[in-house]
Scaffold this motif. Sequence first.
Motif, PDB file in Angstrom:
ATOM      1  N   GLU A  55      39.878  22.449  35.352  1.00 35.88           N
ATOM      2  CA  GLU A  55      38.721  22.761  34.519  1.00 35.88           C
ATOM      3  C   GLU A  55      37.613  23.299  35.402  1.00 35.88           C
ATOM      4  N   GLY A  56      36.774  24.134  34.811  1.00 29.66           N
ATOM      5  CA  GLY A  56      35.616  24.635  35.525  1.00 29.66           C
ATOM      6  C   GLY A  56      35.540  26.145  35.508  1.00 29.66           C
ATOM      7  N   ALA A  57      34.380  26.623  35.914  1.00 29.12           N
ATOM      8  CA  ALA A  57      34.130  28.063  35.958  1.00 29.12           C
ATOM      9  C   ALA A  57      34.879  28.694  37.122  1.00 29.12           C
ATOM     10  N   VAL A  58      35.302  29.944  36.923  1.00 29.25           N
ATOM     11  CA  VAL A  58      35.992  30.703  37.953  1.00 29.25           C
ATOM     12  C   VAL A  58      34.970  31.573  38.669  1.00 29.25           C
ATOM     13  N   ARG A  59      35.057  31.590  39.997  1.00 32.85           N
ATOM     14  CA  ARG A  59      34.130  32.385  40.798  1.00 32.85           C
ATOM     15  C   ARG A  59      34.888  33.039  41.939  1.00 32.85           C
ATOM     16  N   ARG A  60      34.455  34.257  42.285  1.00 34.53           N
ATOM     17  CA  ARG A  60      35.013  34.951  43.462  1.00 34.53           C
ATOM     18  C   ARG A  60      34.159  34.594  44.670  1.00 34.53           C
ATOM     19  N   PRO A  61      34.721  33.912  45.650  1.00 29.10           N
ATOM     20  CA  PRO A  61      33.943  33.544  46.835  1.00 29.10           C
ATOM     21  C   PRO A  61      33.726  34.740  47.762  1.00 29.10           C
ATOM     22  N   GLY A  62      32.759  34.618  48.638  1.00 24.94           N
ATOM     23  CA  GLY A  62      32.486  35.652  49.622  1.00 24.94           C
ATOM     24  C   GLY A  62      33.525  35.658  50.731  1.00 24.94           C
ATOM     25  N   ALA A  63      33.491  36.714  51.536  1.00 24.66           N
ATOM     26  CA  ALA A  63      34.475  36.885  52.608  1.00 24.66           C
ATOM     27  C   ALA A  63      34.471  35.717  53.589  1.00 24.66           C
ATOM     28  N   SER A  64      33.287  35.215  53.946  1.00 24.76           N
ATOM     29  CA  SER A  64      33.232  34.108  54.906  1.00 24.76           C
ATOM     30  C   SER A  64      33.794  32.822  54.295  1.00 24.76           C
ATOM     31  N   GLU A  65      33.613  32.635  52.995  1.00 30.16           N
ATOM     32  CA  GLU A  65      34.176  31.460  52.322  1.00 30.16           C
ATOM     33  C   GLU A  65      35.702  31.542  52.294  1.00 30.16           C
ATOM     34  N   VAL A  66      36.225  32.736  52.025  1.00 26.20           N
ATOM     35  CA  VAL A  66      37.676  32.936  52.008  1.00 26.20           C
ATOM     36  C   VAL A  66      38.254  32.638  53.385  1.00 26.20           C
ATOM     37  N   LYS A  67      37.608  33.158  54.418  1.00 25.75           N
ATOM     38  CA  LYS A  67      38.101  32.910  55.784  1.00 25.75           C
ATOM     39  C   LYS A  67      38.045  31.418  56.115  1.00 25.75           C
ATOM     40  N   GLY A  68      36.979  30.733  55.710  1.00 20.71           N
ATOM     41  CA  GLY A  68      36.874  29.300  55.966  1.00 20.71           C
ATOM     42  C   GLY A  68      37.933  28.484  55.241  1.00 20.71           C
ATOM     43  N   VAL A 107      41.924  34.900  46.387  1.00 19.75           N
ATOM     44  CA  VAL A 107      41.329  33.573  46.545  1.00 19.75           C
ATOM     45  C   VAL A 107      40.105  33.501  45.647  1.00 19.75           C
ATOM     46  N   LEU A 108      40.070  32.458  44.811  1.00 27.32           N
ATOM     47  CA  LEU A 108      38.957  32.233  43.901  1.00 27.32           C
ATOM     48  C   LEU A 108      38.614  30.751  43.941  1.00 27.32           C
ATOM     49  N   THR A 109      37.584  30.377  43.203  1.00 26.62           N
ATOM     50  CA  THR A 109      37.312  28.953  43.024  1.00 26.62           C
ATOM     51  C   THR A 109      37.351  28.649  41.531  1.00 26.62           C
ATOM     52  N   VAL A 110      37.839  27.469  41.205  1.00 24.27           N
ATOM     53  CA  VAL A 110      37.818  26.950  39.835  1.00 24.27           C
ATOM     54  C   VAL A 110      37.099  25.616  39.913  1.00 24.27           C
ATOM     55  N   GLY A 111      35.959  25.539  39.259  1.00 21.35           N
ATOM     56  CA  GLY A 111      35.184  24.311  39.309  1.00 21.35           C
ATOM     57  C   GLY A 111      34.800  23.922  40.724  1.00 21.35           C
ATOM     58  N   GLY A 112      34.593  24.913  41.590  1.00 21.18           N
ATOM     59  CA  GLY A 112      34.198  24.660  42.969  1.00 21.18           C
ATOM     60  C   GLY A 112      35.354  24.418  43.928  1.00 21.18           C
ATOM     61  N   ARG A 113      36.589  24.378  43.436  1.00 23.48           N
ATOM     62  CA  ARG A 113      37.766  24.152  44.290  1.00 23.48           C
ATOM     63  C   ARG A 113      38.482  25.482  44.524  1.00 23.48           C
ATOM     64  N   PHE A 114      38.865  25.737  45.773  1.00 21.22           N
ATOM     65  CA  PHE A 114      39.565  26.983  46.101  1.00 21.22           C
ATOM     66  C   PHE A 114      40.962  26.979  45.503  1.00 21.22           C
ATOM     67  N   GLU A 146      39.901  34.290  33.858  1.00 23.48           N
ATOM     68  CA  GLU A 146      39.548  33.216  32.925  1.00 23.48           C
ATOM     69  C   GLU A 146      40.759  32.384  32.497  1.00 23.48           C
ATOM     70  N   ASN A 147      41.973  32.862  32.770  1.00 26.05           N
ATOM     71  CA  ASN A 147      43.172  32.099  32.438  1.00 26.05           C
ATOM     72  C   ASN A 147      43.651  31.192  33.573  1.00 26.05           C
ATOM     73  N   LEU A 148      43.068  31.336  34.754  1.00 23.82           N
ATOM     74  CA  LEU A 148      43.501  30.523  35.896  1.00 23.82           C
ATOM     75  C   LEU A 148      43.318  29.015  35.703  1.00 23.82           C
ATOM     76  N   PRO A 149      42.168  28.552  35.186  1.00 22.61           N
ATOM     77  CA  PRO A 149      42.034  27.096  35.049  1.00 22.61           C
ATOM     78  C   PRO A 149      43.153  26.476  34.224  1.00 22.61           C
ATOM     79  N   ARG A 150      43.482  27.089  33.122  1.00 21.89           N
ATOM     80  CA  ARG A 150      44.541  26.545  32.257  1.00 21.89           C
ATOM     81  C   ARG A 150      45.900  26.614  32.955  1.00 21.89           C
ATOM     82  N   ALA A 151      46.187  27.743  33.605  1.00 26.34           N
ATOM     83  CA  ALA A 151      47.474  27.907  34.284  1.00 26.34           C
ATOM     84  C   ALA A 151      47.658  26.865  35.381  1.00 26.34           C
ATOM     85  N   LEU A 152      46.561  26.477  36.019  1.00 30.96           N
ATOM     86  CA  LEU A 152      46.616  25.512  37.116  1.00 30.96           C
ATOM     87  C   LEU A 152      46.274  24.091  36.677  1.00 30.96           C
ATOM     88  N   ASN A 153      46.096  23.896  35.354  1.00 31.17           N
ATOM     89  CA  ASN A 153      45.745  22.591  34.803  1.00 31.17           C
ATOM     90  C   ASN A 153      44.463  22.050  35.437  1.00 31.17           C
TER      91      ASN A 153
END
Length: 186
Positions: free
Chosen positions: A84-97, A54-61, A75-82
């Motif tokens: 835009e935005g930076a990719v970030r690994r969320p914390g455990a509590s964010e993933v659970k939420g 679970v990651l975020t792209v442009g703030g979206r899970f 870094e290839n996820l935004p393009r694969a999912l069509n």
Amino acid sequence: MSLLDRPTVRRVSEALQAAGLDGRIIELSETARSAEDAAAAAGCPLGAIVKSLVLTVGGRFVMALVAGDHRCVEENLPRALNMEGAVRRPGASEVKGATGFTIGGVPPLGLAHKMPLAIDRSLKRFETVYAAAGHPHCIFSATPAELIRVTGGIVSLNIAVPLDGVEAPVSFRRNRTFQDADESAV
């Protein structure tokens, strides 16, 4: 109480049943918290284990389903999912939420919130793959085609590379040298 009776595992079981894949959950005596643990417990190749990242792209899970013997090229996820935005690994509590599941048992279906999902094409090497089923001691089996169908994920060649580093990741970015050369030729 069997682990199969836990609410999170039951939620995965219900999602599998709704998709016509009833009875696929396997309760393991050993943990499946990591891909290596899951492969050892299931007695299958490491690559047949599906890592649900679970990651975020442009703030979206988003979720990436990657073979156990591969690493995600984030870094290839935004393009694969069509997207835009930076990719970030969320914390455990964010993933659970976002998913309703704890890291180590996050399945690719039965999620608390729908999210874009990319699937590593290399999973198609296997007749059967195994993914988390809501608890670190539970997995479910599916064919790659079934996994694609039940998740609605986008299959991508570019979201993962082998852990051994033999293949270089395919990047979607333009090489600056070619960009400069193309612009000067115009």
